[in-house]
Design an enzyme around this catalytic site. Sequence first.
Site, PDB file in Angstrom:
ATOM      1  N   SER A 147       0.807  -1.230   0.000  1.00 43.22           N
ATOM      2  CA  SER A 147       0.000   0.000   0.000  1.00 43.22           C
ATOM      3  C   SER A 147       0.832   1.268   0.000  1.00 43.22           C
ATOM      4  O   SER A 147       0.270   2.365  -0.067  1.00 43.22           O
ATOM      5  CB  SER A 147      -0.934  -0.004   1.215  1.00 43.22           C
ATOM      6  OG  SER A 147      -0.191  -0.015   2.413  1.00 43.22           O
ATOM      7  N   LYS A 196      -6.349   3.496   8.932  1.00 40.47           N
ATOM      8  CA  LYS A 196      -5.357   4.406   8.377  1.00 40.47           C
ATOM      9  C   LYS A 196      -5.839   5.853   8.414  1.00 40.47           C
ATOM     10  O   LYS A 196      -5.077   6.772   8.743  1.00 40.47           O
ATOM     11  CB  LYS A 196      -5.010   3.993   6.942  1.00 40.47           C
ATOM     12  CG  LYS A 196      -4.267   2.663   6.839  1.00 40.47           C
ATOM     13  CD  LYS A 196      -3.987   2.288   5.401  1.00 40.47           C
ATOM     14  CE  LYS A 196      -3.255   0.951   5.312  1.00 40.47           C
ATOM     15  NZ  LYS A 196      -2.988   0.554   3.912  1.00 40.47           N
TER      16      LYS A 196
END
Length: 807
Positions: free
Chosen positions: A698, A741
């Site tokens: 990611s 996140k």
Amino acid sequence: MLEETSSLFDFSMVSAPQLPDDKPDERVLIVLPLADTVLFPHMLAPVFVTDPISSRAVEHAVTDDRTVLVLLQRDFDFDGPRISDLYHIGVEARIQRVRRMPDGSTSVVLSGRRRMRVIEPVDESPLLRVRAAPLHIEEDRTIAVEAMMRAVLSLYEKVAKLSRTLPDDAYVTAMNVDTPGGLADLIASTLPISTANRQQILETINPEERLHRIIVLLTQELDLLELENRIQSQVQKEVDRSQRELFLREQMRSIQRELGQDDPAHRELSTLRARLAAAGLPEHARARVDDEFARLEAMPTMAPEYTVLRTYLDWMASLPWSKQSDDSADLRAAVKILDRNHFGLAKVKERILEFVAVRQLVGPGQKSPILCFVGPPGVGKTSLGQSIAEVLGRTFVRIALGGVHDEAEIRGHRRTYIGAMPGRIIQRLKEAGALNPVFMLDEVDKLGADFRGDPSSALLEVLDPEQNHAFSDHYLDLPFDLSKTLFIATANIAEDIPEPLLDRMEVIELPGYTEEEKLQIARRFLVPKQLVANGLSESGLRIPDAAISAVIRGYTYEAGVRNLEREIGAICRKVARRLAESRPRPLLITPRTVERLLGPPRFEITLAEEQDQVGVATGMVYTGNGGDTMPIEVSLMEGKGGMMLTGQLGDIMQESAQAALSYIRSHAADLGIDGKRFEKVDIHLHVPEGATPKEGPSAGITITTALVSALTGRAVRRDVAMTGEMTLRGRVLPIGGVKEKVLGAYRSGVTQVILPKKNQRDLVEIPLPVRQKLTFTFVSQIEEVLDFVLGPPPPKRPKRTVTKAEK
């Protein structure tokens, strides 16, 4: 070296009259050192000679007058005997017999003559020779000496009767010795005393003093023998008593059996039979228990297997085979309990209320779901399980699976092993006393596996609704129904749970809390709890929202509220100490009071950089402690086109960096980068906090942004955090952990968040206050990211004219 054989002495020599002393002139004698025995005058002692030097001494003495001087060695840690390593008082001895043994050693029988003292050494090689003089002893039998001899003989008689090592005629031989010195020497040679004590007796010249020392040694030996005899008598009595009790008990059982009476063992079996009858055993278990109980009745109580079988039947009677607690189906009460114990967690509460509603409609036949709460530490996973048990009116039990490596912890040990027990599942169900408790499997993602088995594989049967109705424990060796038990597993990271086990569970994610949620939790739960725990509930202490916010922002940096509770507890303890010491104490905790009590703030929620930086981009990560931000730094230096990656990057992250560099090189012209520059510079990509391993795809767009910024000189906006996987074609792919996140980026103070376009649907899971304070940008190509976060290119420096002098 010389080795002493077992203590063998010629007692007949003691009764013989003493040999007349030789002339008092000094003599030069060959020395025969002894390692662990002391030879006394008028005594025989067989020894084995294994040392070459001692063997030569014996051979030379045999060819001469067969006379040697026997001396005791002081130390044994030397290569060869020396005069300085020997005692200076010994015995002149005559070699009576020499015999060669099959192993090469020599057996020598020595006959002691008289005591002698070493005057001076004469020679140490090839033989030990010394000049020695005899010690003349006056043996006067005074009244005192006569009394001491009688005392010695009396003590020696008692010792000889109790001792198992002295010969039967030892006391008779001692009675026939006329001289006091000879009596002392005889007894010293036969008592089991140390070599040092024997040498001390040998060096005692005065017969009266020698007898005194013998009396002390005999008294000590007599005390030891009496104590030993007393202990052996007690042991023998216990053995006889146990055998007698066994015999009488068997007779009693026979008599009671004839009279139709019962003994305690039969009463115990009757109680066990009644417990087994009331246990509600199913048919298959009832048949097994009846067979085992019949074996137990026919087995003697002293048999080794009796206790094993008795323990097994006791477990069978203690388990809740059919006992269940009544479930509560009041939805309104369930809502009140969940809201009272927990703030937020709407998704989890909704799932529990759904289970209660279905239970109300379907009834007891409903299968219990297998839930798995996944979230960072401190978000309330374990306490949520306790609340579920309270809502349903069930018993709550818990086992911690962190660090468990043995499969027997789940399935138990087989009864063939000593000390075998059922596994933890069956043990906790016995403690619960019901077949349908709320069973929490804590830290299921931290299970281990080694040569003892794989506990996660054993849990497959436990957590499978299609199989756990017939769970097989190795100790019970019978199917046990777990289908009515509500299992709740907890984990920090779902990826660490084995895939087959994760597939059997319904995963419910518990993300980290926002600052507003932490404030509400602290106000409703943590502050009242700590005030009561520290004795301040009646003190009038108030901790307003401003102080709690100061603690959240300056002293905690976590997804849960565990450290927040610790810091609130620290404030309460400091106030409690002042109250106990009758010192002035604050009644209202302000942000300034927080800093005075807890010290300077340990965290500062601000942007990492005060201005936009070249070669530094901010990514978003998801760890076991929740979401967080992670800067990625790139530096360029003159080189040959190499690339260095540091910061404990995993294989996938390293591949993302290589893919990003390949994309940049293939699109160098579009990005405004000179293609020849890649061959003239080395690239160093670093992710800070090098002690923490990092992995995952990611960070692809973050790495690409940092590389392009460093190669073009365009600064990256410091208020932007990003996450997303990138392909070689520049496409941005969706990622996981969006909610954690985003919450981590929100806690870090960023205002702009870049996400893959396909993750736009995940915004519904993010709390509304967070969505309102952040600006989201959704991208599908890396060009959109670069256009958004990179500033304008730096101005080109004008070329300076080089003067003639500079040329």
